[in-house]
Write an enzyme that holds these catalytic residues in place. Structure first.
Site, PDB file in Angstrom:
ATOM      1  N   LYS A   1      18.305 -15.860   9.728  1.00 43.93           N
ATOM      2  CA  LYS A   1      17.441 -16.543  10.683  1.00 43.93           C
ATOM      3  C   LYS A   1      16.005 -16.593  10.167  1.00 43.93           C
ATOM      4  O   LYS A   1      15.582 -15.777   9.360  1.00 43.93           O
ATOM      5  CB  LYS A   1      17.493 -15.875  12.052  1.00 43.93           C
ATOM      6  CG  LYS A   1      16.971 -14.448  12.108  1.00 43.93           C
ATOM      7  CD  LYS A   1      17.119 -13.885  13.506  1.00 43.93           C
ATOM      8  CE  LYS A   1      16.503 -12.484  13.629  1.00 43.93           C
ATOM      9  NZ  LYS A   1      15.052 -12.466  13.464  1.00 43.93           N
TER      10      LYS A   1
ATOM     11  N   LYS B   1      15.544  -7.572  14.694  1.00 40.69           N
ATOM     12  CA  LYS B   1      14.851  -7.970  13.473  1.00 40.69           C
ATOM     13  C   LYS B   1      13.681  -8.877  13.855  1.00 40.69           C
ATOM     14  O   LYS B   1      13.739  -9.600  14.845  1.00 40.69           O
ATOM     15  CB  LYS B   1      15.807  -8.716  12.527  1.00 40.69           C
ATOM     16  CG  LYS B   1      17.027  -7.895  12.124  1.00 40.69           C
ATOM     17  CD  LYS B   1      16.659  -6.713  11.246  1.00 40.69           C
ATOM     18  CE  LYS B   1      17.902  -5.934  10.825  1.00 40.69           C
ATOM     19  NZ  LYS B   1      18.495  -5.137  11.913  1.00 40.69           N
ATOM     20  N   ASP B   2      12.652  -8.854  13.034  1.00 39.07           N
ATOM     21  CA  ASP B   2      11.425  -9.561  13.339  1.00 39.07           C
ATOM     22  C   ASP B   2      11.624 -11.068  13.443  1.00 39.07           C
ATOM     23  O   ASP B   2      12.427 -11.656  12.730  1.00 39.07           O
ATOM     24  CB  ASP B   2      10.388  -9.259  12.248  1.00 39.07           C
ATOM     25  CG  ASP B   2       9.009  -9.767  12.616  1.00 39.07           C
ATOM     26  OD1 ASP B   2       8.603 -10.793  12.071  1.00 39.07           O
ATOM     27  OD2 ASP B   2       8.354  -9.135  13.466  1.00 39.07           O
ATOM     28  N   ARG B   3      10.856 -11.683  14.307  1.00 38.85           N
ATOM     29  CA  ARG B   3      10.918 -13.136  14.458  1.00 38.85           C
ATOM     30  C   ARG B   3      10.215 -13.853  13.313  1.00 38.85           C
ATOM     31  O   ARG B   3      10.714 -14.848  12.795  1.00 38.85           O
ATOM     32  CB  ARG B   3      10.293 -13.541  15.791  1.00 38.85           C
ATOM     33  CG  ARG B   3      10.198 -15.053  15.987  1.00 38.85           C
ATOM     34  CD  ARG B   3       9.563 -15.399  17.322  1.00 38.85           C
ATOM     35  NE  ARG B   3       9.466 -16.850  17.486  1.00 38.85           N
ATOM     36  CZ  ARG B   3       8.940 -17.441  18.549  1.00 38.85           C
ATOM     37  NH1 ARG B   3       8.471 -16.703  19.553  1.00 38.85           N
ATOM     38  NH2 ARG B   3       8.880 -18.760  18.623  1.00 38.85           N
ATOM     39  N   HIS B   4       9.041 -13.359  12.934  1.00 42.44           N
ATOM     40  CA  HIS B   4       8.221 -14.037  11.931  1.00 42.44           C
ATOM     41  C   HIS B   4       8.613 -13.570  10.534  1.00 42.44           C
ATOM     42  O   HIS B   4       7.828 -12.952   9.821  1.00 42.44           O
ATOM     43  CB  HIS B   4       6.741 -13.769  12.205  1.00 42.44           C
ATOM     44  CG  HIS B   4       6.313 -14.170  13.578  1.00 42.44           C
ATOM     45  ND1 HIS B   4       6.138 -15.485  13.946  1.00 42.44           N
ATOM     46  CD2 HIS B   4       6.064 -13.431  14.683  1.00 42.44           C
ATOM     47  CE1 HIS B   4       5.779 -15.545  15.214  1.00 42.44           C
ATOM     48  NE2 HIS B   4       5.727 -14.316  15.682  1.00 42.44           N
TER      49      HIS B   4
END
Length: 353
Positions: free
Chosen positions: A56, A85-88
């Protein structure tokens, strides 16, 4: 500490190696921060759980889980994952979708701008929270002020580790999770909290207390085992209490076989003894409302390693002012804790573990 200042708690925490003399910029785009979940499922076999390896970009984990549920025609409760998990960032992780009696869906037909299903297989069990061993990171640093100094600093961190602090994202925007936790514990929070929201506030309270004890111990220079210390066996959650007459303890600690720990407060009496117990109690005494709240909500007390050491660390200079770092961290640890000791910068986007 006031609620207004809570958002700045990381700024006041002690450094293990002092503030870094190296400046750099970080995370200008998602591709500069890659996270790969360390989890290898069993070979494909019959089962009602469809495990999906998903990459992603620009999407957070719960959002992707919702999209997977929508495609499968099930509720979001049927979708599981090991960790957030991180978005950015560009991240890769497993999801599982419970679909009893169904063959693998045509997951390759699921097209989305922010993620893709790269692998699918059947498994007999759902993916449980915390099932992964950790995460692998690839970070790109730009505008490095001194590449040689950065390499030296990285070597120091690889050998000696960093404080195992919880990252700022654990405390919410502007520290709002701590402010809400205090109101909730005092019976003054007007909004009704879901079980998930309660968990977030309890987790934030424990994280702040842990960080404070770690910082105080580093500031005091007490980084060797002492009688009464709760020593964690490396690679496990097991621990034992250090005895005054254990001649092998210092050597085992130096070899990384056993680790110093700090408390994740909750219900149950403290397990440390001697002067260390008094030291931890003195630090926690400044946060009575949080300690009491955790005990009242019957959160089990636990221990967490005091320091964090990157594993399988690699350093690569891409040019005179750019470097790439690769390393693994155990689950529950934060890449920001590593970067905080490595460079001086402004973290515009905080990392999730």
């Amino acid at each position: 500490m006031s609620d207004v200042a809570t958002a700045d708690t990381l700024k006041s925490l002690a450094y293990l190696h002092g503030v870094s003399p190296v400046s750099a910029t970080f995370k200008q785009q998602p591709e500069h921060f890659e996270v790969t979940e360390l989890l290898e499922p069993q070979a494909e076999q019959a089962g009602e759980h469809q495990w999906l390896w998903v990459e992603k970009r620009g999407a957070n984990t719960p959002y992707v889980a919702g999209q997977l549920a929508k495609f499968a025609g099930v509720g979001e409760r049927q979708v599981s994952y090991a960790g957030l998990k991180d978005r950015h960032a560009v991240t890769r992780q497993w999801f599982s979708v419970q679909l009893p009696g169904q063959p693998l869906l045509a997951w390759q037909d699921l097209e989305h701008d922010e993620f893709s299903v790269q692998r699918a297989l059947l498994q007999p069990r759902k993916l449980k929270t915390g099932a992964h061993q950790g995460n692998g990171f690839t970070l790109r640093l730009e505008d490095v002020s001194d590449l040689t100094a950065l390499r030296d600093r990285w070597q120091l961190i690889a050998e000696k580790g960093v404080p195992n602090y919880f990252g700022a994202q654990r405390f919410g925007h502007n520290g709002q999770n701590i402010a809400k936790a205090k109101l909730w514990f005092a019976g003054q929070l007007r909004q009704r909290l879901s079980r998930t929201q309660q968990g977030l506030l309890l987790s934030a309270a424990r994280a702040l207390l842990f960080n404070e004890v770690v910082s105080a111990r580093i500031a005091a220079g007490r980084l060797l085992p002492e009688p009464g210390d709760a020593m964690i066996l490396a690679g496990s959650q097991s621990y034992f209490i250090a005895e005054p007459d254990d001649p092998s303890l210092l050597a085992r600690h130096a070899e990384g076989d056993v680790l110093l720990s700090a408390p994740l407060p909750g219900s149950g009496s403290g397990i440390t003894g001697h002067a260390i117990a008094e030291f931890e109690a003195a630090v926690l005494a400044d946060h009575v409302e949080l300690v009491t709240g955790l005990q009242q909500h019957r959160v089990d007390a636990a221990r967490r390693p005091l320091l964090l050491r990157p594993e399988q660390s690699e350093f690569k200079a891409l040019d005179e002012t750019t470097a790439e770092l690769r390393f693994n961290l155990p689950k529950g640890s934060f890449a920001t804790s590593v970067l905080r000791e490595l460079i001086t910068t402004q973290f515009e986007n905080q990392l999730l573990r």
